[in-house]
Structure formats: C-alpha cells, structure tokens
Design an enzyme around this catalytic site. Structure first.
Site, PDB file in Angstrom:
ATOM      1  N   GLY A   6      31.418  99.498  36.079  1.00 44.28           N
ATOM      2  CA  GLY A   6      31.130 100.497  37.112  1.00 44.28           C
ATOM      3  C   GLY A   6      29.672 100.536  37.519  1.00 44.28           C
ATOM      4  O   GLY A   6      28.846  99.724  37.086  1.00 44.28           O
ATOM      5  N   GLY A   7      29.370 101.515  38.371  1.00 44.35           N
ATOM      6  CA  GLY A   7      28.019 101.678  38.904  1.00 44.35           C
ATOM      7  C   GLY A   7      27.004 101.925  37.804  1.00 44.35           C
ATOM      8  O   GLY A   7      25.876 101.425  37.871  1.00 44.35           O
ATOM      9  N   ILE A   8      27.353 102.724  36.804  1.00 45.90           N
ATOM     10  CA  ILE A   8      26.467 102.916  35.647  1.00 45.90           C
ATOM     11  C   ILE A   8      26.661 101.757  34.678  1.00 45.90           C
ATOM     12  O   ILE A   8      25.700 101.204  34.139  1.00 45.90           O
ATOM     13  CB  ILE A   8      26.792 104.241  34.914  1.00 45.90           C
ATOM     14  N   HIS A  44      25.362 120.249  31.408  1.00 35.85           N
ATOM     15  CA  HIS A  44      25.046 119.245  32.435  1.00 35.85           C
ATOM     16  C   HIS A  44      25.804 119.526  33.732  1.00 35.85           C
ATOM     17  O   HIS A  44      26.660 118.753  34.144  1.00 35.85           O
ATOM     18  CB  HIS A  44      25.346 117.830  31.922  1.00 35.85           C
ATOM     19  N   ASN A  75      39.145 112.591  35.257  1.00 30.44           N
ATOM     20  CA  ASN A  75      38.336 112.103  34.129  1.00 30.44           C
ATOM     21  C   ASN A  75      38.787 112.648  32.776  1.00 30.44           C
ATOM     22  O   ASN A  75      38.595 111.983  31.741  1.00 30.44           O
ATOM     23  CB  ASN A  75      36.855 112.417  34.374  1.00 30.44           C
ATOM     24  N   ARG A  90      31.196 111.763  41.748  1.00 26.57           N
ATOM     25  CA  ARG A  90      31.294 112.724  42.855  1.00 26.57           C
ATOM     26  C   ARG A  90      31.026 112.084  44.208  1.00 26.57           C
ATOM     27  O   ARG A  90      30.333 111.084  44.303  1.00 26.57           O
ATOM     28  CB  ARG A  90      30.218 113.810  42.698  1.00 26.57           C
ATOM     29  N   ASP A 148      18.921 114.637  32.775  1.00 24.90           N
ATOM     30  CA  ASP A 148      18.251 115.895  33.144  1.00 24.90           C
ATOM     31  C   ASP A 148      16.815 115.903  32.621  1.00 24.90           C
ATOM     32  O   ASP A 148      15.899 116.379  33.295  1.00 24.90           O
ATOM     33  CB  ASP A 148      19.040 117.089  32.579  1.00 24.90           C
ATOM     34  N   ARG A 167      14.745 113.406  34.707  1.00 25.44           N
ATOM     35  CA  ARG A 167      14.382 114.009  36.012  1.00 25.44           C
ATOM     36  C   ARG A 167      13.313 115.076  35.819  1.00 25.44           C
ATOM     37  O   ARG A 167      12.336 115.148  36.579  1.00 25.44           O
ATOM     38  CB  ARG A 167      15.627 114.662  36.636  1.00 25.44           C
ATOM     39  N   SER A 174      30.787 110.517  30.970  1.00 23.48           N
ATOM     40  CA  SER A 174      31.749 110.875  32.018  1.00 23.48           C
ATOM     41  C   SER A 174      31.740 112.380  32.290  1.00 23.48           C
ATOM     42  O   SER A 174      31.788 113.196  31.375  1.00 23.48           O
ATOM     43  CB  SER A 174      33.167 110.472  31.590  1.00 23.48           C
TER      44      SER A 174
HETATM   45  P1  NAD Z   1      32.038 104.131  39.016  1.00 26.32           P
HETATM   46  O1  NAD Z   1      33.267 104.501  39.737  1.00 26.32           O
HETATM   47  O2  NAD Z   1      31.041 103.263  39.685  1.00 26.32           O
HETATM   48  O3  NAD Z   1      32.423 103.420  37.639  1.00 26.32           O
HETATM   49  C1  NAD Z   1      33.349 103.954  36.768  1.00 26.32           C
HETATM   50  C2  NAD Z   1      34.027 102.838  36.047  1.00 26.32           C
HETATM   51  O4  NAD Z   1      34.986 103.429  35.155  1.00 26.32           O
HETATM   52  C3  NAD Z   1      34.803 101.880  36.980  1.00 26.32           C
HETATM   53  O5  NAD Z   1      34.406 100.537  36.751  1.00 26.32           O
HETATM   54  C4  NAD Z   1      36.238 102.105  36.599  1.00 26.32           C
HETATM   55  O6  NAD Z   1      37.048 100.945  36.702  1.00 26.32           O
HETATM   56  C5  NAD Z   1      36.096 102.558  35.154  1.00 26.32           C
HETATM   57  N1  NAD Z   1      37.290 103.217  34.652  1.00 26.32           N
HETATM   58  C6  NAD Z   1      38.147 104.050  35.291  1.00 26.32           C
HETATM   59  N2  NAD Z   1      39.158 104.381  34.465  1.00 26.32           N
HETATM   60  C7  NAD Z   1      38.918 103.781  33.291  1.00 26.32           C
HETATM   61  C8  NAD Z   1      39.593 103.732  32.040  1.00 26.32           C
HETATM   62  N3  NAD Z   1      40.739 104.408  31.850  1.00 26.32           N
HETATM   63  N4  NAD Z   1      39.072 103.006  31.066  1.00 26.32           N
HETATM   64  C9  NAD Z   1      37.905 102.318  31.243  1.00 26.32           C
HETATM   65  N5  NAD Z   1      37.226 102.310  32.394  1.00 26.32           N
HETATM   66  C10 NAD Z   1      37.733 103.030  33.395  1.00 26.32           C
HETATM   67  O7  NAD Z   1      31.348 105.500  38.528  1.00 26.32           O
HETATM   68  P2  NAD Z   1      29.870 105.690  37.933  1.00 26.32           P
HETATM   69  O8  NAD Z   1      28.939 105.967  39.024  1.00 26.32           O
HETATM   70  O9  NAD Z   1      29.598 104.598  36.986  1.00 26.32           O
HETATM   71  O10 NAD Z   1      30.058 107.081  37.142  1.00 26.32           O
HETATM   72  C11 NAD Z   1      30.900 107.151  36.011  1.00 26.32           C
HETATM   73  C12 NAD Z   1      30.958 108.570  35.471  1.00 26.32           C
HETATM   74  O11 NAD Z   1      29.671 108.978  34.966  1.00 26.32           O
HETATM   75  C13 NAD Z   1      31.345 109.627  36.501  1.00 26.32           C
HETATM   76  O12 NAD Z   1      32.233 110.544  35.925  1.00 26.32           O
HETATM   77  C14 NAD Z   1      30.028 110.303  36.814  1.00 26.32           C
HETATM   78  O13 NAD Z   1      30.195 111.620  37.288  1.00 26.32           O
HETATM   79  C15 NAD Z   1      29.375 110.274  35.462  1.00 26.32           C
HETATM   80  N6  NAD Z   1      27.925 110.468  35.454  1.00 26.32           N
HETATM   81  C16 NAD Z   1      27.395 111.216  34.446  1.00 26.32           C
HETATM   82  C17 NAD Z   1      26.038 111.401  34.373  1.00 26.32           C
HETATM   83  C18 NAD Z   1      25.439 112.188  33.244  1.00 26.32           C
HETATM   84  O14 NAD Z   1      24.266 112.545  33.332  1.00 26.32           O
HETATM   85  N7  NAD Z   1      26.156 112.488  32.175  1.00 26.32           N
HETATM   86  C19 NAD Z   1      25.198 110.821  35.341  1.00 26.32           C
HETATM   87  C20 NAD Z   1      25.763 110.053  36.346  1.00 26.32           C
HETATM   88  C21 NAD Z   1      27.145 109.887  36.405  1.00 26.32           C
HETATM   89  C1  LMR Z   2      24.029 113.402  37.720  1.00 26.82           C
HETATM   90  O1  LMR Z   2      23.477 114.373  37.227  1.00 26.82           O
HETATM   91  O2  LMR Z   2      23.444 112.611  38.474  1.00 26.82           O
HETATM   92  C2  LMR Z   2      25.457 113.109  37.364  1.00 26.82           C
HETATM   93  O3  LMR Z   2      26.017 114.142  36.640  1.00 26.82           O
HETATM   94  C3  LMR Z   2      26.295 112.708  38.531  1.00 26.82           C
HETATM   95  C4  LMR Z   2      26.568 113.827  39.480  1.00 26.82           C
HETATM   96  O4  LMR Z   2      27.738 113.997  39.872  1.00 26.82           O
HETATM   97  O5  LMR Z   2      25.645 114.528  39.892  1.00 26.82           O
END
Ligand code: NAD
Ligand code: LMR
Length: 332
Positions: A30-32, A196, A113, A100, A169, A172, A137
């Site tokens: 994924g993106g992260i 968070h 999720n 989001r 957090d 930032r 997540s």
């Molecule tokens: P994304 O959609 O780019 O990537 C998510 C990945 O998860 C995808 O590659 C997808 O195929 C995979 N996935 C989906 N279902 C799955 C499963 N059952 N098993 C394994 N992999 C699975 O999203 P992203 O931008 O990488 O964000 C991922 C999550 O992290 C989101 O819920 C986002 O809100 C969260 N996030 C949290 C923080 C934080 O500070 N805690 C910060 C940024 C994003």
């Molecule tokens: C963040 O703080 O960047 C993450 O929790 C992703 C979001 O949905 O804001």
C-alpha cells in the site's frame, strides 16, 4: 563519496555481522506499506523482512529485494500465505486497510478496517503470539481495542506488546512547533498524548523540549494544526488517499525504537497508544519506555496547564466512545 552510516551498517551485517530481528509488514503493497518496506530494508536491526498483502506483493518484493542491504526479503500474497508470513516474527507492523478521502473521519473507516485488523490479529495470535505489534490501521482509537480483544480471546494478550502508532502526531508536532520557534525540528521534542483522531490528539505544549513558552494564540494555532494534520494531507491529496510518506517515516522511527528496546538498549522512550492506567480509560497514548518486553513502563502525563486540562477532558470523552466501539465489535 562516503556512504551513509545506516546503509554501511546494514551491508556490514550482511557480511556476517550481528544477528538482527525478523519483521513482518501487513499491507506492504500500500501507500504506507511500500515506503515503509523500503526503509525497513535499510534498517541494520532487521535481518528478515516479510512483506504481506492481498495484492501486488510479488512485484514489491522483487523490487525491494534488489537493494544491497542486509535484510533478507520474502513476499506473501493473500490469506492462504498469512501464516507463513507471520511465523517466527519479532515485530509485526500493520498498515493494512483503507485510507480516508476528503470529508471522511477516521471513524468512517471502521466498518472495513475493523474486520481486516481482526483477521490479521487472529493470525498473529496463532503464529507469532510473542511478537510486538505496531498497529497503524485507522481508526487507531478503536483498532487497538479490537486487537486486544482478539488476543484475549486467543489467550495470548500481553498489553505491553500491543502498540497503537501515534508517532506521526509527534513528528508533525515537532515540525510545526519548530517552525514557530525557528528551530531545527530534530532539536524539538513535543509529547503528544490521548489518541489518534481530532480532539483526542493532545499535544502537551507546556512540556516541549527545549523549554519554551507560547502565547495563547500560538498554543491554539499549534494544537489545531497538530490535531488536523491528517486532514490537511487528505485534503491536499484530494481523493488520492491520506498521509503515506510521512507516515512511513514515522512508522520506521517507531519500529526502530521498538527494535532497540528489544535489543535491550536503555532509555528508549516514545509516545504510543497502549493499555494504560494513566487515566480512567483502558487505553491512552502517552510516553512509554520500550524494552525487551515492549512497553515496559508507561509514564504519567506530568503537570498540565489549564488549556491542556480542558483539552484532556474533551479527548477522554471522545476516546471513551471509540474504545468502546472497538470492544463491542470484537464481542459480537
Ligand atoms: P492504501 O490503500 O494505500 O494501502 C493499504 C494496503 O492494505 C493495500 O495495499 C491493501 O491491499 C492492503 N490490504 C487491504 N486489506 C488487507 C488485508 N486483509 N490484509 C493485508 N493487506 C490488506 O492505504 P494507506 O495509505 O497505506 O493507509 C493504510 C491505513 O493506515 C489506513 O487505514 C490509514 O487510515 C492508516 N493510517 C494511519 C496513520 C497513523 O498515524 N496511525 C497514518 C496514516 C494512515
Ligand atoms: C494521519 O494522521 O495522517 C492518518 O491518521 C491518516 C488520516 O486519515 O488522517
């Protein structure tokens, strides 16, 4: 040209240096997940890196495995390979799940999720019950309680080893506070407590290091900006997701702290959302000391000013509902 020391150490280890840790990333395509996988591949504390996702892991794994650093990289695709991805891991990092879009809250991600996190944590309970878990997540305020319930049900729950990642957090807060103070962000340390999401993200500006003071206007500006940092990125990306690059950076900083704790380093302290007795809530983010067992010590909040005390009450009110939502989901 001189190589950076991180890369050099990783290469040294590949040539027969000290043994490292086994780390799995769930949601690695994924993106992260992708930049996180790349940064963990150059971490000298990592000897084995497992990349699991339900899509695209063969490509990501082939790509990252060509980096000439020490960690051995293996890819795992889809639910049938989850157990192999997890077996023997010391640290599991979970950025799996949907992000989001503009106009959404983190809680709007709950319905999708929550189930993803539950399934992945069932795998962890079965295959690597002693691993430290870094849960990214969203909504973290609810997914951490879900994970705790899964582990309790499996009889493997160790509250010290389940850590909700709130490091972004802090990252930032350090950046925005440094901007206001005219300092290098690397010299600034801002404790961020609570949770968070929105008002649950509570920066303790009265405890910033180096010691400094803010006007009420500055404190309000900084608190709002830190609480809405995620939304700032979601809106700027305009439908293409949420923070990924800064999150991967923050996740690696936090994972590296967990690995240094596992190695037995002294004085490793970071903020995380953990099972806690710091307030009346069962989970709360605050500074924790990371050691061989995970979050071995959870620090009290310390003295708060009036503005922070009001913020704390707001944070607790929202957090209570989010935590309960996670627990109720798991008990259904
Ligand atoms: P994304 O959609 O780019 O990537 C998510 C990945 O998860 C995808 O590659 C997808 O195929 C995979 N996935 C989906 N279902 C799955 C499963 N059952 N098993 C394994 N992999 C699975 O999203 P992203 O931008 O990488 O964000 C991922 C999550 O992290 C989101 O819920 C986002 O809100 C969260 N996030 C949290 C923080 C934080 O500070 N805690 C910060 C940024 C994003
Ligand atoms: C963040 O703080 O960047 C993450 O929790 C992703 C979001 O949905 O804001």
């Amino acid at each position: 040209m001189e190589e950076n020391s991180c890369l050099r150490q990783a290469k040294c280890r590949a040539k027969g240096g000290a043994a490292g840790f086994k780390v799995a990333i769930l949601g690695a395509a994924g993106g992260i997940g992708q930049p996180l996988a790349m940064l963990m591949k150059i971490n000298p504390l990592v000897s084995v890196l497992h990349l699991y996702d339900v899509v695209n892991t063969p490509g990501v794994t082939a790509d990252i495995s060509h980096m000439d650093t020490g960690a051995v990289v293996r890819g795992f695709l889809g639910q049938p390979q989850l157990e192999n991805a997890l077996t023997g891991m010391d640290l599991v990092i979970i950025p799996a799940g949907v992000p989001r879009k503009p106009g959404m809250t983190r809680d709007d991600l709950f319905n999708i999720n929550a189930g993803i996190v539950r399934t992945l944590c069932e795998g962890i309970a079965k295959c690597c019950p002693n691993a430290i878990v870094n849960l990214i997540s969203n909504p973290v305020n609810s997914t951490v309680p879900i994970a705790a319930e899964v582990f309790k049900k499996a009889g493997t729950y160790d509250p010290k080893k389940l850590l909700g990642v709130t490091m972004l957090d802090v990252v930032r807060a350090n950046t925005f506070v440094a901007e206001v103070l005219g300092l290098d962000p690397r010299d600034v340390d801002v404790p961020v407590v609570g949770g968070h999401a929105g008002v649950t993200i509570l920066p303790l500006l009265s405890q910033v290091k180096p010691p400094c003071s803010f006007t009420q206007e500055e404190a309000e500006y900084l608190t709002n900006r830190i609480q809405n940092g995620g939304t700032e990125v979601v809106e700027a990306k305009a439908g293409a997701g949420s923070a990924t690059l800064s999150m991967a950076y923050a996740a690696v900083e936090f994972a590296d702290a967990c690995l240094r704790g596992l190695r037995g380093d002294a004085g490793v302290v970071e903020c995380a959302f953990v099972a806690s007795q710091v307030t009346e809530l069962p989970f709360f983010a605050s500074k924790v000391r990371l050691g061989r067992q995970g979050a071995e010590e959870i620090f009290q909040l310390g003295p708060l000013n009036e503005y922070e005390r009001i913020g704390l009450e707001k944070a607790k009110k929202e957090l209570a509902g989010s935590i309960q939502k996670g627990i109720s989901f798991s008990k259904k």
